[in-house]
Scaffold this motif. Structure first.
Motif, short mmCIF file in Angstrom:
data_model
loop_
_atom_site.label_atom_id
_atom_site.label_comp_id
_atom_site.label_asym_id
_atom_site.label_seq_id
_atom_site.Cartn_x
_atom_site.Cartn_y
_atom_site.Cartn_z
N TYR A 58 -13.68 -29.51 5.28
CA TYR A 58 -15.03 -29.71 5.77
C TYR A 58 -15.76 -28.47 6.67
CZ TYR A 58 -15.80 -32.98 1.28
OH TYR A 58 -15.76 -33.62 0.11
N GLY A 59 -14.41 -27.97 6.95
CA GLY A 59 -14.40 -27.28 8.56
C GLY A 59 -15.68 -26.78 8.78
N PRO A 60 -16.51 -25.88 8.37
CA PRO A 60 -17.15 -25.17 8.37
C PRO A 60 -18.74 -25.66 8.69
CG PRO A 60 -16.20 -24.21 6.41
CD PRO A 60 -15.36 -25.07 6.26
N ASP A 61 -18.60 -26.49 7.40
CA ASP A 61 -20.18 -27.66 7.47
C ASP A 61 -20.32 -28.39 8.78
OD1 ASP A 61 -21.18 -27.25 4.64
OD2 ASP A 61 -19.56 -27.69 4.26
N ILE A 62 -19.19 -29.13 9.50
CA ILE A 62 -18.57 -30.01 10.49
C ILE A 62 -19.07 -29.43 11.32
CG2 ILE A 62 -17.16 -31.09 12.08
CD1 ILE A 62 -15.96 -32.19 8.69
N HIS A 63 -17.63 -27.67 11.45
CA HIS A 63 -18.20 -26.49 12.58
C HIS A 63 -19.72 -26.38 13.28
CE1 HIS A 63 -17.23 -21.97 13.49
NE2 HIS A 63 -17.15 -22.99 15.49
N ALA A 64 -20.93 -25.84 12.20
CA ALA A 64 -22.38 -25.57 11.82
C ALA A 64 -23.13 -26.78 12.59
CB ALA A 64 -22.98 -25.39 10.86
N HIS A 65 -22.75 -27.83 12.42
CA HIS A 65 -23.05 -29.65 12.64
C HIS A 65 -23.22 -29.82 14.75
CE1 HIS A 65 -23.97 -33.61 13.22
NE2 HIS A 65 -23.48 -33.93 13.77
N ALA A 66 -22.20 -29.22 14.73
CA ALA A 66 -21.24 -29.60 15.65
C ALA A 66 -22.19 -28.65 17.18
CB ALA A 66 -20.09 -29.30 16.13
N ILE A 67 -21.74 -27.00 16.38
CA ILE A 67 -22.90 -26.31 17.26
C ILE A 67 -24.93 -26.58 17.20
CG2 ILE A 67 -23.94 -23.69 16.65
CD1 ILE A 67 -20.94 -23.39 15.60
N ARG A 68 -24.65 -27.19 16.29
CA ARG A 68 -26.92 -27.19 16.31
C ARG A 68 -26.60 -28.10 17.41
NH1 ARG A 68 -26.74 -26.64 10.81
NH2 ARG A 68 -25.90 -29.08 10.31
N HIS A 69 -26.05 -29.19 17.00
CA HIS A 69 -26.25 -30.64 17.79
C HIS A 69 -25.35 -30.59 19.12
CE1 HIS A 69 -28.98 -31.63 14.43
NE2 HIS A 69 -27.46 -31.71 13.39
N ASN A 70 -24.93 -29.76 19.84
CA ASN A 70 -24.66 -29.84 20.84
C ASN A 70 -22.97 -30.74 21.02
OD1 ASN A 70 -24.08 -28.78 23.59
ND2 ASN A 70 -24.80 -30.06 23.89
N TYR A 71 -22.61 -30.25 20.25
CA TYR A 71 -21.06 -30.64 20.56
C TYR A 71 -19.73 -29.86 20.67
CZ TYR A 71 -22.88 -35.10 18.95
OH TYR A 71 -24.17 -36.81 18.27
N PRO A 72 -19.27 -29.78 22.10
CA PRO A 72 -19.01 -28.81 22.16
C PRO A 72 -17.32 -29.12 22.57
CG PRO A 72 -19.37 -29.44 24.25
CD PRO A 72 -20.07 -29.91 23.13
N LEU A 73 -16.85 -29.97 22.66
CA LEU A 73 -15.59 -30.42 21.84
C LEU A 73 -15.23 -30.14 20.73
CD1 LEU A 73 -14.74 -33.17 24.49
CD2 LEU A 73 -13.94 -31.29 25.02
N LEU A 74 -16.12 -30.64 20.06
CA LEU A 74 -16.50 -31.07 17.99
C LEU A 74 -15.84 -29.25 17.80
CD1 LEU A 74 -15.70 -32.16 15.42
CD2 LEU A 74 -18.03 -32.84 15.36
N THR A 75 -17.52 -28.72 18.65
CA THR A 75 -17.26 -27.18 17.79
C THR A 75 -15.35 -26.32 18.21
OG1 THR A 75 -19.30 -27.26 18.83
CG2 THR A 75 -18.59 -25.44 18.81
#
Length: 230
Positions: free
Chosen positions: A122-139
């Motif tokens: 689920y890379g694209p979904d997790i990518h979008a979540h990390a950006i929306r909520h400011n998780y730079p390492l996960l992004t």
């Protein structure tokens, strides 16, 4: 009285509860306001409504199903919190959004940590979540995986917040140009996360306006002394 169509969750049925939460699928959670007030920063959230008052307290209708709320509410009580290691993505994904929506700070790290298990699926979904909520390492971690993988650009972009589309397109183009060189990809992802953070929180050179493609290029060239056209 409880509506005949509703049932009370067996793990959240305290007799001294002063708040009733109703899930999207009509399961009641009898909770204590003092724990919600001290362990959440935004409750109720957008789209939630107070339905009615009853002897157990106000009933608040939430938009999440019971299987998400039964995990979420474990994080508001003073006891050992769940690790989420066995939670499947169809629950973890909505749970991760819910803890951000209600600002359940004690659950945020656990959710972000466990989302890493599902990057290949689920890379694209997790990518979008990390950006929306400011998780730079996960992004950055998801971005590097996507750059090295075979996910179509269109699939990734359709999930992205608008603020991330330009930097992602550039990083994707450059990684493809250099056959996803590991050194470049790592540098690119690092810059990608930092630029998105700067845009999102209106800091640095992008404080007064939405950045343009040329803004991104200037920062990229300045940081890495690299020319796209060499």
């Amino acid at each position: 009285m409880t509506d005949p169509a509703q049932t009370i969750h067996p793990d959240f049925n305290a007799s001294d509860a002063d708040l009733v939460i109703l899930s999207a699928d009509n399961i009641q959670f009898h909770l204590h306001k003092k724990y919600l007030e001290s362990n959440t920063g935004a409750f109720p959230g957008p789209g939630d409504v107070v339905v009615k008052s009853n002897p157990a307290g106000d009933t608040t209708q939430l938009t999440e199903p019971a299987r998400v709320l039964e995990i979420l509410f474990q994080f508001i009580y003073p006891k050992k919190h769940p690790t989420l290691v066995d939670v499947p993505y169809d629950i973890l994904g909505p749970l991760s959004e819910a803890v951000e929506k209600y600002e359940v700070f004690s659950a945020m790290f656990a959710c972000a940590l466990q989302l890493r298990r599902f990057i290949p699926l689920y890379g694209p979904d997790i990518h979008a979540h990390a950006i929306r909520h400011n998780y730079p390492l996960l992004t950055d971690e998801v971005a590097l995986y996507l750059l090295r993988g075979f996910t179509p650009l269109s699939t990734i972009v359709e999930k992205l917040p608008p603020i991330a589309i330009v930097p992602w397109a550039i990083i994707n183009f450059e990684s493809a140009k250099y056959s996803c060189n590991t050194s470049f990809a790592c540098k690119g992802c690092d810059l990608y996360g930092s630029i998105i953070g700067g845009w999102k929180f209106k800091s640095g050179r992008f404080a007064s306006k939405m950045p343009t493609l040329s803004d991104f290029l200037v920062v990229f060239l300045h940081k890495y002394q690299y020319s796209f056209f060499s």
